[in-house]
Design a protein around this motif. Structure first.
Motif, short mmCIF file in Angstrom:
data_model
loop_
_atom_site.label_atom_id
_atom_site.label_comp_id
_atom_site.label_asym_id
_atom_site.label_seq_id
_atom_site.Cartn_x
_atom_site.Cartn_y
_atom_site.Cartn_z
N ASP A 170 -28.21 5.91 -2.30
CA ASP A 170 -28.35 4.90 -1.26
C ASP A 170 -29.80 4.44 -1.16
O ASP A 170 -30.10 3.24 -1.12
CB ASP A 170 -27.87 5.49 0.07
N ASP A 171 -30.73 5.39 -1.14
CA ASP A 171 -32.14 5.06 -1.01
C ASP A 171 -32.69 4.40 -2.27
O ASP A 171 -33.49 3.46 -2.21
CB ASP A 171 -32.94 6.32 -0.69
N LEU A 172 -32.24 4.86 -3.43
CA LEU A 172 -32.75 4.31 -4.68
C LEU A 172 -32.27 2.87 -4.90
O LEU A 172 -33.04 2.01 -5.34
CB LEU A 172 -32.32 5.19 -5.86
N VAL A 173 -31.00 2.61 -4.59
CA VAL A 173 -30.48 1.25 -4.74
C VAL A 173 -31.24 0.29 -3.81
O VAL A 173 -31.60 -0.83 -4.19
CB VAL A 173 -28.97 1.20 -4.44
N THR A 175 -25.10 -7.00 -6.27
CA THR A 175 -25.06 -7.26 -7.71
C THR A 175 -25.36 -5.99 -8.50
O THR A 175 -24.69 -5.68 -9.49
CB THR A 175 -26.07 -8.36 -8.08
N LEU A 176 -26.37 -5.26 -8.06
CA LEU A 176 -26.73 -4.02 -8.74
C LEU A 176 -25.60 -3.01 -8.67
O LEU A 176 -25.25 -2.37 -9.67
CB LEU A 176 -28.00 -3.44 -8.13
N MET A 183 -25.95 4.60 -19.28
CA MET A 183 -26.80 3.42 -19.08
C MET A 183 -27.14 3.18 -17.62
O MET A 183 -27.70 2.13 -17.29
CB MET A 183 -26.10 2.19 -19.66
N ARG A 184 -26.84 4.12 -16.73
CA ARG A 184 -27.12 3.90 -15.30
C ARG A 184 -28.62 3.72 -15.05
O ARG A 184 -29.03 2.86 -14.28
CB ARG A 184 -26.59 5.07 -14.47
N ASP A 199 -33.63 -2.21 -15.05
CA ASP A 199 -33.53 -3.66 -15.16
C ASP A 199 -33.73 -4.33 -13.81
O ASP A 199 -34.33 -5.41 -13.72
CB ASP A 199 -32.17 -4.04 -15.75
N SER A 200 -33.23 -3.70 -12.76
CA SER A 200 -33.42 -4.25 -11.42
C SER A 200 -34.89 -4.24 -11.02
O SER A 200 -35.38 -5.18 -10.38
CB SER A 200 -32.58 -3.45 -10.41
#
Length: 396
Positions: free
Chosen positions: A161-164, A176-177, A188-189, A195-196
């Motif tokens: 939750d915090d990382l996203v 989107t992420l 590939m997570r 990439d984000s």
């Protein structure tokens, strides 16, 4: 009924009532693959055994669900009593369907992380989805009004939750992420998260050339793929927040270094090593591409994970509490009922390898996991530079 797993006939009412919410879960977030082969096993346990909710066996493609904790609560409508058990049963279906909807390995991808760290993130993604998709899911599945009081795995959920929230932003928002994180190979997570970061924080300096994009993401992955991800399963939410707090410091340092590099030498790809060198050698015919010389590392920032304390850069921030009764909010005094995790890379049927007994941890204020997802996020200011901490494990 003796303990053990019993195959549920496909023409039975139990199998049909399990399949219906399973298909609802699949329809909410469609993915190109469905690894469930249709075999459903009811798990019966002795009263003195540590309860198991369910698991997906990637080797056989079968799903194993607890007869008492899951299957008996899938009745097609909201129960008069035991609604929290019914909520957890449905969350188990949602959690495991997330695993069946994604492949695990990506041997041909240079930025694939092919070890336990990706398995830890996959658990975080599955539990993150079980929480945030739950309300919509139970409504479509015919269980209107059920509420999921807390995540089954507070540590992985709080970390994800915090990382996203940390890496999302205007160029790639949280929704989107998260859509990307629930599809594609689990290895590939970290590449999707990196990439984000590139899109939201480095798009103005990193060239669009594929070599530059891959190199920068590879460097960011070394910061994201912390070796402690697999240990979060039985940890409280504070441990997940502490881990991501450390990741934030390393990411900020790497973003600064990337900006400095392209400010001085915009035509030179960023110096980094791909997490999956075998794929690089395969794509180059055995000749690894030349990389610029990298600067010598500085002092390492000490991890504060084991005592679940937030990093110093966030010591003055406050967060609302989850409230009382959160499972895993502190060190467990007795064994707890948990849904098991996916085993290492499609090779085994039992998942006890990742059930790590945690040491006592201190509690810290925790965030409310019911807050609405933000549409934008401004990453925290750059903290003190620290060295890259890498960890390479043989893929088995």
């Amino acid at each position: 009924m003796p303990d053990g797993d019993r195959l549920v006939p496909r023409d039975s009412a139990v199998h049909r009532e399990f399949t219906r919410p399973y298909q609802v879960s699949r329809s909410l977030r469609e993915t190109p693959v469905d690894r469930w082969n249709g075999d459903l096993y009811a798990t019966y346990q002795a009263p003195d055994e540590d309860p198991r909710w369910g698991r997906f066996d990637p080797k056989t493609g079968a799903l194993h669900m607890s007869a008492d904790l899951v299957l008996r609560h899938l009745t097609g409508s909201v129960a008069e009593t035991g609604r929290q058990r019914q909520s957890q049963a449905l969350a188990t279906v949602l959690h495991e369907s997330t695993h069946t909807g994604m492949l695990t390995d990506a041997p041909g991808e240079p930025n694939a992380v092919r070890d336990d760290r990706s398995l830890g993130v996959m658990e975080g993604v599955a539990e993150y989805r079980a929480v945030f998709d739950f309300d919509n899911y139970v409504g479509v599945a015919g269980y209107h009004g059920l509420v999921l009081a807390q995540p089954q795995y507070p540590g992985p959920f709080a970390a994800m939750d915090d990382l996203v929230a940390q890496v999302s932003g205007p160029s790639k928002d949280r929704q989107t992420l998260f859509k990307e994180l629930t599809s594609g190979p689990g290895a590939m997570r970290f590449d999707q998260l990196a990439d984000s970061v590139v899109r939201n924080r480095l798009a103005d300096v990193v060239p669009s050339r594929p070599q530059d994009q891959q190199a920068v993401k590879a460097a960011l992955i070394t910061r994201l793929a912390n070796p402690l991800w697999p240990t979060l399963l039985k940890r409280p939410a504070g441990s997940g927040l502490a881990l991501v707090g450390e990741i934030r410091q390393h990411l900020n340092s790497e973003v600064d270094k990337t900006r400095h590099h392209y400010g001085r030498t915009p035509q030179t790809p960023y110096p980094s090593d791909a997490p999956n060198p075998a794929a690089v050698e395969l794509s180059t015919g055995g000749d690894r591409p030349a990389q610029p010389e990298r600067a010598s590392p500085g002092p390492v920032v000490e991890m504060r994970f084991l005592d679940a304390q937030p990093p110093a850069s966030r010591a003055t921030s406050t967060r609302p509490s989850l409230g009382q009764g959160v499972r895993g909010a502190g060190a467990p005094a007795t064994s707890r009922t948990q849904r098991p995790t996916e085993r290492r890379w499609d090779q085994a049927t039992d998942k006890s390898w990742l059930w790590i007994t945690p040491a006592p941890l201190k509690s810290i204020p925790l965030p409310s996991f019911r807050r609405p997802p933000p549409t934008e996020h401004q990453c925290h200011s750059t903290s003190q530079s620290s060295t890259r901490r890498t960890r390479k494990r043989a893929f088995r």
